[in-house]
Scaffold this active site. Structure first.
Site, PDB file in Angstrom:
ATOM      1  N   ARG A 260       0.769  -1.190  -0.095  1.00  0.00           N
ATOM      2  CA  ARG A 260      -0.048  -0.026   0.055  1.00  0.00           C
ATOM      3  C   ARG A 260       0.844   1.053   0.202  1.00  0.00           C
ATOM      4  O   ARG A 260       1.587   1.221   0.612  1.00  0.00           O
ATOM      5  CB  ARG A 260      -0.629  -0.168   1.080  1.00  0.00           C
ATOM      6  CG  ARG A 260      -2.070   1.108   1.214  1.00  0.00           C
ATOM      7  CD  ARG A 260      -3.324   0.745   1.996  1.00  0.00           C
ATOM      8  NE  ARG A 260      -3.049   0.445   3.188  1.00  0.00           N
ATOM      9  CZ  ARG A 260      -3.608  -0.563   3.831  1.00  0.00           C
ATOM     10  NH1 ARG A 260      -4.323  -1.510   3.279  1.00  0.00           N
ATOM     11  NH2 ARG A 260      -3.325  -0.668   5.180  1.00  0.00           N
ATOM     12  N   HIS A 264      -3.269   3.741   6.201  1.00  0.00           N
ATOM     13  CA  HIS A 264      -4.357   2.860   6.353  1.00  0.00           C
ATOM     14  C   HIS A 264      -5.794   3.641   5.994  1.00  0.00           C
ATOM     15  O   HIS A 264      -6.656   2.975   5.375  1.00  0.00           O
ATOM     16  CB  HIS A 264      -4.221   2.177   7.613  1.00  0.00           C
ATOM     17  CG  HIS A 264      -5.523   1.410   8.142  1.00  0.00           C
ATOM     18  ND1 HIS A 264      -5.824   0.157   7.676  1.00  0.00           N
ATOM     19  CD2 HIS A 264      -6.616   1.783   8.825  1.00  0.00           C
ATOM     20  CE1 HIS A 264      -6.917  -0.004   8.408  1.00  0.00           C
ATOM     21  NE2 HIS A 264      -7.292   0.912   9.113  1.00  0.00           N
ATOM     22  N   TYR A 273       4.685   4.217  11.869  1.00  0.00           N
ATOM     23  CA  TYR A 273       5.182   2.896  12.158  1.00  0.00           C
ATOM     24  C   TYR A 273       5.909   2.409  10.759  1.00  0.00           C
ATOM     25  O   TYR A 273       6.535   1.325  10.835  1.00  0.00           O
ATOM     26  CB  TYR A 273       4.173   2.218  12.450  1.00  0.00           C
ATOM     27  CG  TYR A 273       2.657   2.303  11.778  1.00  0.00           C
ATOM     28  CD1 TYR A 273       2.435   1.365  10.586  1.00  0.00           C
ATOM     29  CD2 TYR A 273       1.863   3.247  12.251  1.00  0.00           C
ATOM     30  CE1 TYR A 273       1.442   1.510   9.920  1.00  0.00           C
ATOM     31  CE2 TYR A 273       0.662   2.976  11.313  1.00  0.00           C
ATOM     32  CZ  TYR A 273       0.352   2.501  10.245  1.00  0.00           C
ATOM     33  OH  TYR A 273      -0.638   2.645   9.707  1.00  0.00           O
TER      34      TYR A 273
HETATM   35  C1  LIG Z   1     -13.475  -7.029  14.450  1.00  0.00           C
HETATM   36  C2  LIG Z   1     -12.753  -5.787  14.193  1.00  0.00           C
HETATM   37  N1  LIG Z   1     -11.803  -5.722  15.016  1.00  0.00           N
HETATM   38  C3  LIG Z   1     -10.889  -4.663  15.070  1.00  0.00           C
HETATM   39  C4  LIG Z   1     -11.127  -3.497  13.879  1.00  0.00           C
HETATM   40  C5  LIG Z   1     -10.615  -2.256  13.803  1.00  0.00           C
HETATM   41  N2  LIG Z   1      -9.525  -2.268  12.839  1.00  0.00           N
HETATM   42  C6  LIG Z   1     -10.097  -1.713  11.688  1.00  0.00           C
HETATM   43  S1  LIG Z   1      -8.950  -1.994  10.174  1.00  0.00           S
HETATM   44  C7  LIG Z   1      -8.084  -2.902  11.065  1.00  0.00           C
HETATM   45  C8  LIG Z   1      -6.679  -3.214  10.423  1.00  0.00           C
HETATM   46  C9  LIG Z   1      -7.162  -4.339   9.261  1.00  0.00           C
HETATM   47  O1  LIG Z   1      -5.994  -4.784   8.497  1.00  0.00           O
HETATM   48  P1  LIG Z   1      -6.288  -5.843   7.404  1.00  0.00           P
HETATM   49  O2  LIG Z   1      -7.122  -6.919   7.651  1.00  0.00           O
HETATM   50  O3  LIG Z   1      -4.747  -6.109   6.884  1.00  0.00           O
HETATM   51  O4  LIG Z   1      -6.601  -4.754   6.236  1.00  0.00           O
HETATM   52  P2  LIG Z   1      -6.122  -3.592   5.643  1.00  0.00           P
HETATM   53  O5  LIG Z   1      -7.059  -2.396   6.369  1.00  0.00           O
HETATM   54  O6  LIG Z   1      -4.759  -3.559   5.696  1.00  0.00           O
HETATM   55  O7  LIG Z   1      -6.620  -3.403   4.162  1.00  0.00           O
HETATM   56  C10 LIG Z   1      -8.589  -3.045  12.495  1.00  0.00           C
HETATM   57  C11 LIG Z   1      -7.572  -3.781  13.362  1.00  0.00           C
HETATM   58  C12 LIG Z   1     -12.324  -3.694  13.030  1.00  0.00           C
HETATM   59  N3  LIG Z   1     -12.657  -3.041  12.288  1.00  0.00           N
HETATM   60  N4  LIG Z   1     -13.158  -4.870  13.351  1.00  0.00           N
END
Ligand SMILES: Cc1ncc(C[n+]2csc(CCOP(=O)(O)OP(=O)(O)O)c2C)c(N)n1
Length: 361
Positions: A260, A264, A273
């Site tokens: 990416r 985020h 980070y």
């Molecule tokens: C069940 C849940 N726990 C925590 C969150 C908070 N949260 C939002 S995005 C994220 C990280 C997600 O990373 P990834 O699955 O790798 O997807 P990316 O955003 O990198 O596309 C977190 C922990 C959430 N949305 N849902």
């Protein structure tokens, strides 16, 4: 496909399948895609890149809520979407799959309304083949499996595509969904866009596994890892997985290793980070740059077409922003309207309190 570039994620380095390398050279077998569809794929990827800029600006001006940029991940999202059959297939997205959602017919203006919390932003195409965005990580994966199982039980045609991130692959819902998908051999294609980070948590602090794809073996179906910045590698893997599912051979897990380029989300500062060498690597692996080089080498792209493409993207975006701006803002109380069909006492009380608070403002 060739086993090409080495992709480091966490402690492990892994060779991933590639068709188009970082310099835009063909290193594997090109999937059969008509020239006009290649141009459509490229244009949709460019639209994503330009939409990121516009949406971030709108968020900064207070017009949108949080926005999840996808710059750098265009190949994974668009490559997998184009490998599916829009007439019969379904798409179940997480929250970063705006491009695949547009491919399934979601208007850009509806997407923008959704990102500012307008109820009209929840209007999905009437054919029912596009599901709403899911913010709770991996919570859409059991839905995708349920849809695919339903198709199987009803003897209906179609395959379900679902996309999610590496963080989602470490949630319980992911494992439960893959388990049931394997047990019932349902027609679903799981595409994990592994960019190595779940917000600020790097892969090695999420899991001790070498890859996401290797987990598929534990559920009894194939898992493959491809270069997620290579639109052809993603397309080829998903097309193969789709064909398997259509033949009744069940699910496939595809891990598209991507990089990416931005944050985020607009609520996040990755400079806190993400190391500088990750950012440099993301630039080097840019999926749009390499696709453009290859298209030009085939005589399918030039400066004039580039100009027209930019113009087309900007027109789409401006038109959507105009429609978005012209839509009256909802009464804030509508936040309570579409939660449950029959609000319970607690929700009705919350609504009353909210109304009183508004009246005081
Ligand atoms: C069940 C849940 N726990 C925590 C969150 C908070 N949260 C939002 S995005 C994220 C990280 C997600 O990373 P990834 O699955 O790798 O997807 P990316 O955003 O990198 O596309 C977190 C922990 C959430 N949305 N849902």
């Amino acid at each position: 496909m060739k086993t090409g570039t080495v992709s480091p994620i966490g402690r492990h380095e892994l060779k991933v399948s590639q068709v188009l390398n970082e310099s835009g050279e063909l290193v594997g077998e090109l999937p059969g895609i008509a020239d006009d569809r290649l141009a459509d794929m490229f244009r949709l990827m460019c639209l994503g890149r330009r939409l990121d800029q516009k949406a971030i600006a709108l968020q900064r001006r207070g017009k949108l809520g949080t926005y999840p940029p996808l710059s750098g991940q265009e190949a994974a999202s668009v490559g997998s979407a184009f490998a599916m059959n829009l007439d019969i297939d379904y798409f179940v997205p997480q929250y970063r799959e705006q491009l695949a959602m547009f491919h399934w017919g979601l208007p850009l203006s509806t997407y923008l309304l959704n990102r500012m919390g307008h109820p009209a932003g929840a209007d999905l195409p009437a054919n029912g083949r596009l599901w709403p965005q899911q913010v709770a990580l991996a919570a859409h994966l059991p839905h995708a499996v349920g849809q695919a199982w339903g198709l199987q039980l009803q003897g209906k045609p179609g395959v379900v595509l679902t996309q999610f991130g590496d963080g989602a692959s470490n949630e319980g819902d992911f494992h439960e969904a893959l388990n049931i998908a394997g047990v019932h051999n349902v027609p679903v294609v799981f595409v994990c866009q592994n960019n190595g980070w779940a917000i600020s948590i790097p892969w090695e602090k999420q899991s001790a596994a070498t890859s996401v794809a290797q987990r598929a073996a534990g559920y009894g179906f194939p898992g493959v890892t491809v270069d997620g910045n290579d639109v052809f590698a993603v397309y080829a893997a998903v097309a193969q997985a789709r064909a398997r599912a259509e033949r009744g051979e069940g699910p496939t897990l595809i891990e598209a290793r991507c990089t990416r380029m931005g944050a985020h989300s607009t609520a996040d500062d990755p400079t806190r980070y993400v190391p500088a060498d990750y950012v440099a690597e993301a630039e080097r692996r840019d999926p749009i740059k390499r696709f453009r080089i290859w298209l030009a080498s085939r005589g399918l792209w030039d400066d004039d077409r580039e100009q027209l493409c930019i113009q087309w993207c900007d027109e789409q975006i401006e038109e959507a922003v105009r429609a978005f701006d012209a839509t009256p803002r909802p009464d804030p109380e509508t936040i309570f309207d579409h939660v449950v069909a029959h609000p319970d006492l607690r929700l009705r009380r919350q609504r009353d309190e909210f109304r009183k608070m508004q009246e005081k403002l």
